[in-house]
Design a protein around this motif. Structure first.
Motif, PDB file in Angstrom:
ATOM      1  N   ALA A   5       1.017   7.060 -11.270  1.00 50.78           N
ATOM      2  CA  ALA A   5      -0.058   6.015 -11.754  1.00 50.78           C
ATOM      3  C   ALA A   5      -1.445   6.429 -10.875  1.00 50.78           C
ATOM      4  O   ALA A   5      -1.241   7.331  -9.907  1.00 50.78           O
ATOM      5  N   THR A   6      -2.468   5.989 -11.009  1.00 49.40           N
ATOM      6  CA  THR A   6      -3.663   6.410 -10.267  1.00 49.40           C
ATOM      7  C   THR A   6      -4.239   4.974  -9.687  1.00 49.40           C
ATOM      8  O   THR A   6      -4.045   4.046 -10.195  1.00 49.40           O
ATOM      9  N   ARG A   7      -4.945   5.288  -8.459  1.00 51.44           N
ATOM     10  CA  ARG A   7      -5.588   4.122  -7.899  1.00 51.44           C
ATOM     11  C   ARG A   7      -6.660   3.429  -8.829  1.00 51.44           C
ATOM     12  O   ARG A   7      -7.249   4.231  -9.350  1.00 51.44           O
ATOM     13  N   ALA A   8      -6.749   1.968  -8.626  1.00 51.34           N
ATOM     14  CA  ALA A   8      -7.674   1.608  -9.599  1.00 51.34           C
ATOM     15  C   ALA A   8      -8.225   0.168  -9.087  1.00 51.34           C
ATOM     16  O   ALA A   8      -7.326  -0.556  -8.378  1.00 51.34           O
ATOM     17  N   ASN A  30       0.767  -1.201  -0.093  1.00 51.35           N
ATOM     18  CA  ASN A  30       0.036   0.035   0.068  1.00 51.35           C
ATOM     19  C   ASN A  30       0.638   1.277  -0.059  1.00 51.35           C
ATOM     20  O   ASN A  30       0.627   2.066  -0.556  1.00 51.35           O
ATOM     21  N   ASP A  31       1.864   1.121   0.973  1.00 54.72           N
ATOM     22  CA  ASP A  31       2.939   2.350   0.596  1.00 54.72           C
ATOM     23  C   ASP A  31       3.530   2.670  -0.375  1.00 54.72           C
ATOM     24  O   ASP A  31       3.492   3.789  -0.958  1.00 54.72           O
ATOM     25  N   ILE A  32       3.736   1.501  -1.350  1.00 55.10           N
ATOM     26  CA  ILE A  32       4.332   1.634  -2.890  1.00 55.10           C
ATOM     27  C   ILE A  32       3.055   2.353  -3.684  1.00 55.10           C
ATOM     28  O   ILE A  32       3.499   3.395  -4.555  1.00 55.10           O
ATOM     29  N   ILE A  33       2.155   1.898  -3.587  1.00 50.51           N
ATOM     30  CA  ILE A  33       0.835   2.510  -4.139  1.00 50.51           C
ATOM     31  C   ILE A  33       0.694   4.265  -3.916  1.00 50.51           C
ATOM     32  O   ILE A  33       0.917   4.989  -4.906  1.00 50.51           O
ATOM     33  N   GLU A  34       0.506   4.428  -2.626  1.00 49.87           N
ATOM     34  CA  GLU A  34       0.671   5.749  -2.414  1.00 49.87           C
ATOM     35  C   GLU A  34       1.881   6.439  -3.078  1.00 49.87           C
ATOM     36  O   GLU A  34       1.481   7.647  -3.461  1.00 49.87           O
ATOM     37  N   HIS A  35       2.920   5.909  -2.773  1.00 44.23           N
ATOM     38  CA  HIS A  35       4.235   6.513  -3.433  1.00 44.23           C
ATOM     39  C   HIS A  35       4.058   6.763  -4.936  1.00 44.23           C
ATOM     40  O   HIS A  35       4.217   7.804  -5.438  1.00 44.23           O
TER      41      HIS A  35
END
Length: 986
Positions: free
Chosen positions: A570-573, A558-563
């Motif tokens: 990127a965008t959350r999907a 999740n931290d990487i997604i945030e990063h």
RNA sequence: GCCGAAGUGGCGAAAUGGCAGACGCACAGCACUCAAAAUGCUGCGAGAGCAAUCUCAUGUGGGUUCAACUCCCACCUUCGGCACCA
């Protein structure tokens, strides 16, 4: 006493029940009226449902009986517990087998269906199921499919039905579109001709719009966990990011979903040469052929060969995996081909699952780090060191060459697709592991390459050791790692065991592939590497990026997604595997899709007042040569007026799939004869949701998902009162033929229940199907066991002679009124325990142990000199749902005027099932040595500690214990209250 | 390949972590019968023992526990679904 004559008895009671309409479900209005009149009818309802059968020419399958009997038992129990029960039946009669039969014989499907349903109805009635036959429905009845068409129009109106170009399977010889089932090994089932792909406009339903709710709402229903899991997997929800990848030189941006952190850590990108022959072959005949070829032309025109690149700051590795079932290609595609597929089909189509955690762990365990392979094929690309992977696609005489830097996949691996290596050479793979087996064997003939080829290529210089990682189908496993060392492998003869391994997949190293291809006169195609060369992950620990260095990647997801989101990469999907539903068929025997095509107005829905659009009679049931349904050949039907402009128009000739009629049938049952609505609101309100739906394991995904989708849509349209159609869903196991194979007409192993009903009776058959094994598990049919349940019925019959009839007429089932009968505590205990066991087992669908409990009761009662009328009566009343005919017959013989099926369900008395004596097994070191018994009253008033001391003292003095256990060698004493005592000695 | 489920006597199978094999089929012996069928009674996982009893045994290999068919890890095998069979 007469002998037990099942034929006479079963026929007699079936008539009585039908005449008295004993199992008729009472609708809300009538219920209310009756309630005021009699004040006895309950307002509580129970809707029991089984999957309505497809009336095939084979007749009723013993598997239908299994499911129907189970719900029949539950329905009987509920009625007698005071519920108003709806247990309906109908026919899911549209479908391919009937149509194919019509093509072959020329007999109208409607006539075939009539014959088959008549036969099914007769068979079901012969088994005495308590269906409410007044609500019988048939999906092929225009009065029914009028409403199927009506629902379609609502979907169309809501924008959930749309048209789209799709590929279908096409047999060029039979000139007919084929169902997946009719395609065997890429060939037409009938004539063996190679199947082609054809483009066709298809109607689609946007089930993906409901993906989120279909997934989430599973939490609120009482389905077997197994079913929930399967549905969730099918919908395939995952949270990750969408990456934007820009191919600079071409000015193209591709957005791809990925489930993240690995992606971020990897740095390479797979590409393919546009001039490669593979390109054309791969895309030919597919719906993305056009854009891809355009792109190829563009590349050539721009002379961009070897130069196009990806935005390197994305640091992503993308390998598009195109799902086989859909595209019919069955292989991974290079990204930019995949990206077109992606654009074409939506994000659900491409899945980068090769990088998920599972694969990663697998790779970690089974791979040989590159540096341990003797001769890693080091190459230099753009000044960076890299490793080359060559992926030959043998049946296409082509190779895709991939070059990678250190990355998460620093394990050299190359897959050979389309090759069935029949245990070519096998060797150990893990570091330090001795090769378990080695040897050479012929490669599957279909590849055309024999071991001699390889001997020639590899012999002398390289000894290959292959490791068979996966035994399975002939599929591509992209990141499944590999497999063999190059150094000094020993060759041994292959063992017998290995010879039995078929269809294994093996992997070759790049070096071997290279050698092999060179030998075959093939050339390697160019490759290209982008990105930076940094090791990102080592032993599952992140090295790059710095922010996450030293952490386990699975933990920082999740931290990487945030990063990534923060950096704007990127965008959350949320991604779903679920795809939209292909809703049209180029077939005759289905519901016509109620729209017309007008040159002026386009697609125009048929007005509701003109429904149903009836299927016309045709002479030839074969689809037309153009790939349209046989309906297209009937001019008088096709040519019509546009409802909008009254001009010339043509009817839609496609029909709906089988799933359509079965997606809402349970709603129609609530009001089966309504001419004005698909079902009246008050009836829907009273009966829905279905309280308990039982069906086959094979329907746990598709049918369930489709009908949930329609139901949710109807809920949104305020046409049904509930969000979910089924409150509870259970599944039964298949009944297989004797050898454990599926029953099918072609194998000639279908069991016809008629002969069994004739020979031993419906009751014996019903009991046997419940007794034969656990209800939820598949089981092979074995007729030998039926004699057991038949004998059991005869014993119940004979037991009647022991029943003391001189007592005054009693009310069995009302246990409080037993007084006055000769009873004993032992008999009471037996009967009440049986009530408890059978009642509980019915609720948990453990029918096999319920029948066994009844058998035990009867065995015990046989040993008693006389049996009270009440005890016998109770046993009959709990046997009644299983064997309804014989139970009613014996019940009547006891002087009862009303059917046993109207008796209240008995309730057990806890006071009567208690044991007078307690038996305690005595264990030494966990092994039972002996046991002893004492009256329960002995410890009745004691504290737990006192009771333990009492048991311990008794146990220590037992023969066989006292000589082994001395107070000085006891290490520990385990006492489980009232259950056992265990001495741990040393 | 992906997802799901299962593996216990000759066979179908039972067992809230606590007596493995209930119940049924098949088989064997006995009774009834002129005989057979049907029915009833008895036996029935493997090995040792005259016997009481003991040892081994729930796909394979490990682990947790006083105690594992049951829980954990790895593997093997079989079956079902995979979007146009229903």
């Amino acid at each position: 006493m007469q002998t037990y004559d099942h034929k006479k008895i079963e026929k007699k009671w079936q008539k009585v029940w039908e005449k008295k309409k004993l199992f008729k479900a009472l609708d809300p209005k009538k219920t209310a009226a009756k309630k005021t009149a009699k004040a006895t009818l309950p307002a509580k309802k129970f809707y029991a449902l089984i999957e309505f059968p497809y009336p095939s020419g084979d007749g009723l399958h013993v598997g239908h009986i299994r499911s129907n009997t189970a719900m029949d038992i539950i329905s009987h129990k509920r009625r007698r517990e005071g519920y108003d029960v709806l247990y309906p039946i109908g026919w899911d009669a549209f479908g391919l087998p009937t149509e194919n039969y019509a093509i072959k014989t020329g007999i109208q499907p409607a006539i075939v269906t009539k014959t088959n349903t008549d036969n099914f109805r007769r068979q079901l009635k012969s088994l005495g199921f308590s269906f409410d036959w007044d609500r019988e429905i048939n999906t092929t009845d225009p009065k029914y499919y009028k409403w199927t068409q009506w629902i379609f129009l609502r979907l169309l109106d809501a924008g959930l039905a749309y048209k789209k170009r799709m590929t279908i399977n096409w047999c060029p010889k039979d000139l007919i579109g084929l169902a997946n089932e009719e395609v065997i090994d890429g060939k037409c089932e009938r004539c063996g001709t190679a199947v082609e792909k054809r483009e066709k406009e298809q109607w689609m339903l946007a089930i993906t719009k409901y993906a989120d709710r279909l997934h989430k709402d599973l939490d609120a229903v009482d389905y077997l966990e197994q079913i929930k899991t399967q549905q969730r997997n099918w919908i395939g929800r995952s949270e990750g990011v969408n990456f934007k990848c820009k191919i600079k030189d071409l000015g193209i941006t591709v957005e791809m979903y990925n489930s993240v952190p690995q992606t971020y850590c990897a740095e390479t990108f797979t590409v393919i040469a546009p001039e490669h022959p593979l390109v054309e072959k791969l895309v030919k005949g597919t719906s993305y052929e056009k854009p891809v070829l355009e792109l190829v032309a563009k590349i050539k025109q721009k002379k961009l060969e070897n130069k196009f690149d990806i935005d390197t700051d994305l640091e992503g590795i993308f390998t598009g995996r195109y799902i086989e079932n859909y595209a019919g290609l069955g292989r991974d595609l290079p990204i930019w081909v995949a990206s077109y597929a992606l654009a074409d089909y939506g994000s659900g189509m491409v899945n980068c699952s090769a990088h998920d955690e599972r694969d990663y762990k697998f790779a970690k365990k089974y791979s040989i780090p590159l540096h341990e392979v003797a001769e890693p094929l080091a190459v230099t690309v753009g000044g960076d060191d890299a490793f080359r992977h060559d992926m030959p696609i043998v049946e296409r005489n082509a190779v895709v060459c991939i070059v990678k830097h250190w990355a998460e996949d620093k394990y050299l691996c190359v897959s050979l697709k389309g090759v069935k290596w029949q245990g070519f050479v096998v060797g150990g793979i893990e570091k330090g592991e001795e090769p378990s087996v080695a040897g050479v064997r012929e490669i599957a003939e279909e590849t055309g390459y024999t071991s001699a080829h390889f001997e020639k290529i590899l012999g002398g210089t390289i000894h290959a050791k292959f490791y068979q990682v996966a035994k399975g189908q002939n599929r591509f496993a992209h990141f499944t790692p590999a497999l063999f060392k190059l150094k000094n492998g020993d060759r041994r003869e292959i063992t017998e065991e290995e010879k039995n391994v078929h269809e294994s997949m093996s992997w070759l190293t790049a070096a071997e592939v290279d050698a092999f291809l060179t030998h075959e006169g093939m050339k390697l195609v160019w490759d290209r590497v982008v990105g930076r060369s940094k090791p990102a992950v080592k032993n599952g620990i992140l090295i790059e990026p710095k922010e996450f260095k030293g952490r386990e990647w699975s933990e920082v997801r999740n931290d990487i997604i945030e990063h990534l989101v923060h950096k704007g990469i990127a965008t959350r999907a949320v991604n779903y595997k679920l795809r939209d539903w292909v809703f049209s068929r180029q077939r005759y025997w289905g519901e016509p899709i109620p729209v017309v095509h007008c040159d002026k107005c386009g697609i125009v829905p048929v007005p509701v007042k003109d429904l149903p659009v009836k299927l016309p009679k045709v002479k030839n049931y074969k689809p037309t040569e153009t790939g349209e349904s046989p309906l297209a050949a009937i001019d008088s039907w096709v040519n019509t007026k546009c409802p909008k402009c009254k001009g010339k128009a043509k009817r839609e000739t496609d029909t709906m799939p089988n799933w359509a009629g079965s997606s809402w049938y349970y709603l129609r049952y609530t009001d089966a004869k309504n001419k004005k609505e698909f079902a009246a609101a008050d009836k829907l309100k009273f009966w829905t949701p279905v309280d308990w739906y039982n069906g086959g394991m094979e329907h746990t995904t598709l049918h369930l998902l489709y009908s949930r989708f329609w139901h949710k849509f109807l809920f949104d349209q305020k046409l049904v009162p509930t969000n979910e159609p089924y409150a509870k869903r259970t599944s039964h196991g298949l009944i297989l033929a004797k050898g454990g194979e599926k029953m099918s007409k072609s194998k000639g192993n279908v069991v016809n229940p008629d002969g069994i009903v004739e020979a031993v009776g419906a009751d014996a058959l019903r009991l046997y199907e419940m007794f034969m094994g656990p209800f939820d598990q598949a089981i092979a049919w074995d007729e030998n066991g039926i004699v057991g349940t038949r004998r059991f019925i005869e014993r119940v019959w004979k037991l009647r002679e022991k029943v003391a009839l001189d007592t005054k007429k009693s009310k069995a089932g009302v246990l409080q009124e037993v007084a006055g009968n000769t009873t004993s505590a032992e008999a009471d205990k037996l009967v009440h325990r049986t009530i408890k066991k059978v009642s509980e087992d019915i609720e948990t669908m453990h029918f096999n142990t319920a029948v066994s409990a009844l058998m035990i009761a009867v065995n015990e009662m046989e040993k008693m000199p006389t049996i009270s009328q009440d005890h016998y009566g109770i046993i009959l009343t709990i046997l009644a749902p299983f064997a309804p005919h014989v139970a009613d017959e014996l019940w009547a013989s006891m002087g009862n005027k009303k059917s046993i099926h109207t008796e209240p369900w008995p309730v057990f008395d806890p006071a009567k099932i208690a044991d007078a004596n307690i038996t305690i097994p005595v264990q030494i070191n966990g092994k039972t040595r002996t046991r002893f018994e004492f009256p329960a009253t002995d410890i009745a008033g004691m504290t737990d500690a006192q009771a333990e001391a009492y048991v311990k003292e008794k146990a220590l003095n037992l023969d066989g214990i006292k000589d082994k256990v001395y107070s000085n060698n006891i290490k520990k004493v385990i006492y489980v209250k009232g259950r056992l005592i265990n001495f741990v000695i040393g």
